[in-house]
Design a protein around this motif. Structure first.
Motif, mmCIF file in Angstrom:
data_model
loop_
_atom_site.group_PDB
_atom_site.id
_atom_site.type_symbol
_atom_site.label_atom_id
_atom_site.label_comp_id
_atom_site.label_asym_id
_atom_site.label_seq_id
_atom_site.Cartn_x
_atom_site.Cartn_y
_atom_site.Cartn_z
ATOM 1 N N ARG A 14 0.831 -1.209 0.000
ATOM 2 C CA ARG A 14 0.000 0.000 0.000
ATOM 3 C C ARG A 14 0.860 1.251 0.000
ATOM 4 N N LEU A 15 1.926 1.241 0.789
ATOM 5 C CA LEU A 15 2.828 2.379 0.826
ATOM 6 C C LEU A 15 3.476 2.619 -0.535
ATOM 7 N N ARG A 16 3.853 1.547 -1.209
ATOM 8 C CA ARG A 16 4.455 1.701 -2.539
ATOM 9 C C ARG A 16 3.450 2.268 -3.519
ATOM 10 N N LEU A 17 2.225 1.801 -3.461
ATOM 11 C CA LEU A 17 1.183 2.310 -4.348
ATOM 12 C C LEU A 17 0.930 3.789 -4.099
ATOM 13 N N LEU A 18 0.819 4.163 -2.838
ATOM 14 C CA LEU A 18 0.527 5.550 -2.501
ATOM 15 C C LEU A 18 1.705 6.453 -2.842
ATOM 16 N N THR A 19 2.908 6.009 -2.544
ATOM 17 C CA THR A 19 4.096 6.805 -2.862
ATOM 18 C C THR A 19 4.235 7.007 -4.369
ATOM 19 N N THR A 20 3.986 5.952 -5.118
ATOM 20 C CA THR A 20 4.051 6.044 -6.577
ATOM 21 C C THR A 20 2.982 6.989 -7.111
ATOM 22 N N ALA A 21 1.771 6.854 -6.598
ATOM 23 C CA ALA A 21 0.675 7.718 -7.041
ATOM 24 C C ALA A 21 0.962 9.172 -6.709
ATOM 25 N N GLU A 28 2.536 14.718 -13.171
ATOM 26 C CA GLU A 28 1.962 14.587 -14.512
ATOM 27 C C GLU A 28 0.464 14.838 -14.590
ATOM 28 N N GLY A 29 -0.208 14.939 -13.456
ATOM 29 C CA GLY A 29 -1.655 15.118 -13.471
ATOM 30 C C GLY A 29 -2.365 13.815 -13.145
ATOM 31 N N ILE A 30 -3.552 13.941 -12.604
ATOM 32 C CA ILE A 30 -4.272 12.755 -12.134
ATOM 33 C C ILE A 30 -4.884 11.965 -13.281
ATOM 34 N N SER A 32 -4.103 11.854 -16.380
ATOM 35 C CA SER A 32 -3.155 11.330 -17.365
ATOM 36 C C SER A 32 -2.433 10.076 -16.885
ATOM 37 N N VAL A 33 -2.533 9.768 -15.612
ATOM 38 C CA VAL A 33 -1.843 8.594 -15.046
ATOM 39 C C VAL A 33 -2.863 7.502 -14.762
ATOM 40 N N GLY A 34 -2.729 6.390 -15.440
ATOM 41 C CA GLY A 34 -3.674 5.301 -15.270
ATOM 42 C C GLY A 34 -3.278 4.321 -14.184
ATOM 43 N N VAL A 35 -4.239 3.503 -13.815
ATOM 44 C CA VAL A 35 -4.009 2.492 -12.776
ATOM 45 C C VAL A 35 -2.925 1.506 -13.197
ATOM 46 N N ASP A 36 -2.919 1.128 -14.480
ATOM 47 C CA ASP A 36 -1.939 0.142 -14.947
ATOM 48 C C ASP A 36 -0.512 0.646 -14.734
ATOM 49 N N ARG A 37 -0.280 1.929 -14.985
ATOM 50 C CA ARG A 37 1.068 2.465 -14.804
ATOM 51 C C ARG A 37 1.466 2.483 -13.334
ATOM 52 N N ILE A 38 0.523 2.849 -12.478
ATOM 53 C CA ILE A 38 0.812 2.867 -11.034
ATOM 54 C C ILE A 38 1.131 1.459 -10.543
ATOM 55 N N PHE A 53 -7.168 -0.387 -2.733
ATOM 56 C CA PHE A 53 -7.915 0.750 -3.284
ATOM 57 C C PHE A 53 -8.951 0.203 -4.265
ATOM 58 N N PRO A 54 -10.212 0.080 -3.824
ATOM 59 C CA PRO A 54 -11.244 -0.507 -4.678
ATOM 60 C C PRO A 54 -11.427 0.203 -6.022
ATOM 61 N N SER A 55 -11.031 1.476 -6.099
ATOM 62 C CA SER A 55 -11.135 2.220 -7.351
ATOM 63 C C SER A 55 -10.018 3.250 -7.416
ATOM 64 N N LYS A 56 -9.831 3.825 -8.596
ATOM 65 C CA LYS A 56 -8.824 4.876 -8.727
ATOM 66 C C LYS A 56 -9.194 6.075 -7.860
ATOM 67 N N ASP A 57 -10.482 6.377 -7.763
ATOM 68 C CA ASP A 57 -10.918 7.503 -6.927
ATOM 69 C C ASP A 57 -10.479 7.319 -5.472
ATOM 70 N N ASP A 58 -10.523 6.072 -4.989
ATOM 71 C CA ASP A 58 -10.074 5.809 -3.616
ATOM 72 C C ASP A 58 -8.589 6.132 -3.460
ATOM 73 N N LEU A 59 -7.810 5.822 -4.490
ATOM 74 C CA LEU A 59 -6.380 6.133 -4.456
ATOM 75 C C LEU A 59 -6.164 7.646 -4.514
ATOM 76 N N ILE A 60 -6.945 8.334 -5.340
ATOM 77 C CA ILE A 60 -6.828 9.795 -5.439
ATOM 78 C C ILE A 60 -7.150 10.446 -4.098
ATOM 79 N N LEU A 61 -8.193 9.973 -3.440
ATOM 80 C CA LEU A 61 -8.548 10.524 -2.131
ATOM 81 C C LEU A 61 -7.435 10.270 -1.120
ATOM 82 N N ALA A 62 -6.844 9.079 -1.168
ATOM 83 C CA ALA A 62 -5.729 8.769 -0.262
ATOM 84 C C ALA A 62 -4.541 9.684 -0.555
ATOM 85 N N TYR A 63 -4.302 9.941 -1.826
ATOM 86 C CA TYR A 63 -3.225 10.858 -2.232
ATOM 87 C C TYR A 63 -3.445 12.251 -1.664
#
Length: 202
Positions: A14-21, A28-30, A32-38, A53-63
């Motif tokens: 989870r930390l790696r995902l959040l740090t990467t996001a 680069e902007g939200i 323009s960056v897809g889930v596959d790249r993260i 993160f059940p959805s990309k929006d959940d990751l954005i909110l965590a970010y």
């Protein structure tokens, strides 16, 4: 038998995902960056991503919440180091100016996100508004200790100076922008300090 407390630390994945996001969304902007790249750059599986993160929006909110926590930490540190309200406000301005001059600076993460999520009903937009309300409330509380009658407009003025500096810092000389911002805040505080002194003397 001793009772074992549950491990509430976030997982390494989870930390790696959040740090990467955080790195990619800010640089680069939200949209323009897809889930596959993260997933690829964080080196986790798709199943791992969706478990955290059940959805990309959940990751954005965590970010955004992580950025809020970082900014709140800087503000709290400035207030703790400078107990007098004017000094606290100058300390906050100084932290903002320092951020503008950092090599990876790309503006305000929340203003950048607001441009991508203009729908006021969207959870991401609401998260942005909550952060900005916290910042405004913090400034208003401090400004009230400088001059209570003008605390609200003075705090809003500070926010506008900050927003302008965050935008200009991406386009012009960051050092010059920071200096202009700091002089603007100093002038604002000088005016309100003089108002407080005039009210006290009357």
């Amino acid at each position: 038998m001793a009772r074992t407390e549950p491990d509430t630390r976030p997982s390494a994945a989870r930390l790696r995902l959040l740090t990467t996001a955080m790195r990619l969304f800010y640089a680069e902007g939200i949209h323009s960056v897809g889930v596959d790249r993260i997933i690829a750059e964080a080196q986790v599986t798709r199943a791992t991503f969706y478990r955290h993160f059940p959805s990309k929006d959940d990751l954005i909110l965590a970010y955004l919440r992580e950025v809020h926590a970082l900014e709140r930490g800087l503000v709290d540190a400035a207030i703790t180091a400078n107990p007098a309200p004017v000094d606290s406000l100058l300390g906050i301005a100084g932290a903002i100016a320092q951020n503008i001059q950092s090599p990876a600076f790309r503006g305000c993460a929340f203003l950048n996100a607001a441009a991508e999520y203009p729908d006021t009903g969207h959870p991401v937009h609401q998260e942005i508004i909550a952060h900005r309300q916290w910042f405004l409330d913090t400034l208003t509380t401090l400004m009230a200790q400088v001059h209570e009658e003008t605390a609200d407009p003075a705090a809003r003025h500070f926010v506008m100076l900050r927003d302008g500096a965050m935008a200009a810092g991406c386009l012009f000389n960051p050092a010059l922008v920071s200096e202009t911002f700091l002089r603007g805040v100093e002038g604002l505080l000088r005016i309100n300090t003089e108002r407080q002194s005039a009210g006290t003397d009357s």
